[in-house]
Design a protein around this motif. Structure first.
Motif, PDB file in Angstrom:
ATOM      1  N   PRO A  11       0.996  -1.131  -0.011  1.00 41.83           N
ATOM      2  CA  PRO A  11       0.198   0.159  -0.048  1.00 41.83           C
ATOM      3  C   PRO A  11       0.809   1.330   0.002  1.00 41.83           C
ATOM      4  N   PRO A  12       0.259   2.357  -0.403  1.00 35.03           N
ATOM      5  CA  PRO A  12       1.195   3.496  -0.538  1.00 35.03           C
ATOM      6  C   PRO A  12       1.321   4.122   0.900  1.00 35.03           C
ATOM      7  N   LEU A  13       2.237   4.958   1.041  1.00 34.84           N
ATOM      8  CA  LEU A  13       2.660   5.562   2.264  1.00 34.84           C
ATOM      9  C   LEU A  13       1.752   6.742   2.781  1.00 34.84           C
ATOM     10  N   HIS A  14       0.472   6.323   2.940  1.00 31.85           N
ATOM     11  CA  HIS A  14      -0.621   7.534   3.011  1.00 31.85           C
ATOM     12  C   HIS A  14      -0.269   8.267   4.487  1.00 31.85           C
ATOM     13  N   GLY A  15      -0.564   9.632   4.478  1.00 36.78           N
ATOM     14  CA  GLY A  15      -0.101  10.332   5.790  1.00 36.78           C
ATOM     15  C   GLY A  15       1.293  10.582   5.523  1.00 36.78           C
ATOM     16  N   VAL A  16       2.264  10.351   4.718  1.00 35.35           N
ATOM     17  CA  VAL A  16       3.358  10.804   5.053  1.00 35.35           C
ATOM     18  C   VAL A  16       3.766  12.115   4.068  1.00 35.35           C
ATOM     19  N   ALA A  17       4.290  13.143   4.334  1.00 37.75           N
ATOM     20  CA  ALA A  17       4.427  14.386   3.627  1.00 37.75           C
ATOM     21  C   ALA A  17       5.200  14.104   2.364  1.00 37.75           C
ATOM     22  N   ARG A  18       6.250  13.427   2.276  1.00 36.62           N
ATOM     23  CA  ARG A  18       6.990  13.205   1.094  1.00 36.62           C
ATOM     24  C   ARG A  18       7.428  11.701   0.776  1.00 36.62           C
ATOM     25  N   PRO A  19       6.272  10.911   0.526  1.00 39.70           N
ATOM     26  CA  PRO A  19       6.761   9.476   0.434  1.00 39.70           C
ATOM     27  C   PRO A  19       7.802   9.039  -0.610  1.00 39.70           C
ATOM     28  N   GLU A  20       8.113  10.194  -1.658  1.00 41.05           N
ATOM     29  CA  GLU A  20       9.143   9.617  -2.303  1.00 41.05           C
ATOM     30  C   GLU A  20      10.512   9.917  -1.761  1.00 41.05           C
ATOM     31  N   ALA A  21      10.611  10.457  -0.742  1.00 48.63           N
ATOM     32  CA  ALA A  21      11.712  10.859  -0.080  1.00 48.63           C
ATOM     33  C   ALA A  21      12.040   9.628   0.898  1.00 48.63           C
ATOM     34  N   ALA A  22      10.946   9.316   1.519  1.00 52.18           N
ATOM     35  CA  ALA A  22      10.903   8.012   2.534  1.00 52.18           C
ATOM     36  C   ALA A  22      11.330   6.812   1.668  1.00 52.18           C
ATOM     37  N   LEU A  23      10.691   6.586   0.672  1.00 50.25           N
ATOM     38  CA  LEU A  23      11.011   5.379  -0.088  1.00 50.25           C
ATOM     39  C   LEU A  23      12.311   5.328  -0.927  1.00 50.25           C
ATOM     40  N   ALA A  24      12.923   6.539  -1.474  1.00 50.88           N
ATOM     41  CA  ALA A  24      14.319   6.696  -1.778  1.00 50.88           C
ATOM     42  C   ALA A  24      15.257   6.195  -0.891  1.00 50.88           C
ATOM     43  N   ALA A  25      15.134   6.098   0.271  1.00 52.10           N
ATOM     44  CA  ALA A  25      16.054   5.668   1.267  1.00 52.10           C
ATOM     45  C   ALA A  25      16.193   4.115   1.226  1.00 52.10           C
ATOM     46  N   VAL A  26      15.250   3.407   0.717  1.00 48.52           N
ATOM     47  CA  VAL A  26      15.268   2.023   0.459  1.00 48.52           C
ATOM     48  C   VAL A  26      16.520   1.736  -0.448  1.00 48.52           C
ATOM     49  N   ARG A  27      17.444   1.103  -0.237  1.00 45.35           N
ATOM     50  CA  ARG A  27      18.659   0.949  -1.298  1.00 45.35           C
ATOM     51  C   ARG A  27      18.894  -0.430  -1.440  1.00 45.35           C
ATOM     52  N   LEU A  28      18.602  -1.631  -0.837  1.00 44.25           N
ATOM     53  CA  LEU A  28      18.836  -2.952  -1.091  1.00 44.25           C
ATOM     54  C   LEU A  28      17.924  -3.422  -2.229  1.00 44.25           C
ATOM     55  N   PRO A  29      18.595  -4.609  -2.930  1.00 43.29           N
ATOM     56  CA  PRO A  29      17.706  -4.931  -4.178  1.00 43.29           C
ATOM     57  C   PRO A  29      16.475  -5.226  -3.590  1.00 43.29           C
TER      58      PRO A  29
END
Length: 316
Positions: free
Chosen positions: A193-211
């Motif tokens: 599911p999307p990260l509802h309620g998170v101001a900048r979900p793209e920034a939060a998800l960008a921190a995931v680096r592992l394959p």
């Protein structure tokens, strides 16, 4: 005292399991066994039931391991087709049950179900789920007589469990700092599911680096009381995730619950076909990462074999 129940699915039980798989059109895995443990995290005074799938024969070396987190209303016995398949090919699969967002939600007054679902989605439960996985991993690796390869660990989850896996994989959500589990070398997000309620979900998800591997379908719509999510949000989450490499497998049709053990959801014909493709996909992906191979190249045979089921397949 920890209660331990060993479920060795052999002889008659194995025959029943094979018959059930055959009826669903799923490939029968190599011999495997399942064990259940009712662990207790004393530090949090919280029960952590788990189910562990391993090869039935003793492995010549330490086993790679995938830890699986269920969706809302699920249990340790869910997603058994994935656990059985992985164990059949020599990869242990530990399925964690999250008390507070597990199958107990469906019992009780139907009128209060929306409230129970809201409580299960509370930030405190989301945090507790992450600690459930970490506790279960620590406990299993410390079990005497067990041999697991600490350098070949992966995390996976479906729906709410995919969100749990995202936090463990490094998603940087405000208020959830320090949850990244660096021991995991790969992640599988099924119907995240999307990260509802998170101001900048793209920034939060960008921190995931592992394959990472993302699995969804074109009819992967989430409808529960008080919550709705379009299938396109699964694809958007894949695009925003910072993993390198990352892959997306999008099946045609299906449903959000087609990836659970429920038969028939998403189509009587499509359901077993998607499950069979998914179990092989998860196995091939984590094996490729563990072996140091390029996942996109390693999955080329899988992609060719299941091309008729796919609406989209991407790698980045």
């Amino acid at each position: 005292m920890t209660m331990r129940r060993r479920l060795l699915l052999q002889a008659g039980l194995a025959g029943l399991g094979a018959l059930a798989l055959a009826r669903q059109g799923l490939a029968q895995p190599a011999p495997w066994r399942a064990e259940e443990f009712d662990w207790h995290d004393g530090g949090r005074d919280r029960s952590v039931p788990v189910r562990l799938y391993t090869p039935s024969a003793e492995a010549p070396s330490a086993l790679p391991l995938l830890v699986f987190s269920h969706g809302i209303g699920g249990s340790r016995r869910g997603y058994s087709y994935i656990g059985q398949h992985l164990a059949g090919r020599g990869i242990a699969s530990l399925h964690v049950q999250h008390v507070g967002s597990d199958r107990a939600l469906w019992f009780g007054n139907l009128l209060s179900l929306p409230g129970r679902l809201r409580q299960a989605a509370d930030p405190s439960e989301a945090l507790a789920r992450v600690h459930d996985v970490r506790f279960a991993l620590d406990r299993l690796l410390a079990e005497p007589g067990r041999r697991f390869d600490a350098q070949r660990l992966a995390v996976a989850g479906h729906s709410y469990g995919a969100n749990t896996s995202l936090l463990l994989a490094g998603a940087a959500l405000p208020g959830y700092e320090g949850l990244h589990e660096a021991r995991f070398k790969a992640a599988v997000f099924i119907s995240a599911p999307p990260l509802h309620g998170v101001a900048r979900p793209e920034a939060a998800l960008a921190a995931v680096r592992l394959p990472s591997l993302h699995v969804s379908c074109t009819e992967d719509v989430i409808r529960v009381p008080g919550y709705y999510s379009e299938a396109s949000e699964r694809v958007r989450l894949f695009e925003q995730t910072g993993s390198a490499p990352k892959l997306l497998a999008l099946f045609e049709g299906g449903s959000h619950s087609v990836f659970t053990d429920r038969p028939g959801t998403g189509g009587v014909v499509a359901n077993p076909r998607i499950k069979a493709a998914t179990q092989a996909l998860v196995g091939d992906f984590v094996q490729a990462v563990f072996d140091g191979a390029a996942p996109a190249e390693a999955l080329a045979p899988w992609r060719a074999a299941h091309a008729g089921l796919l609406a989209d397949f991407r790698s980045a």
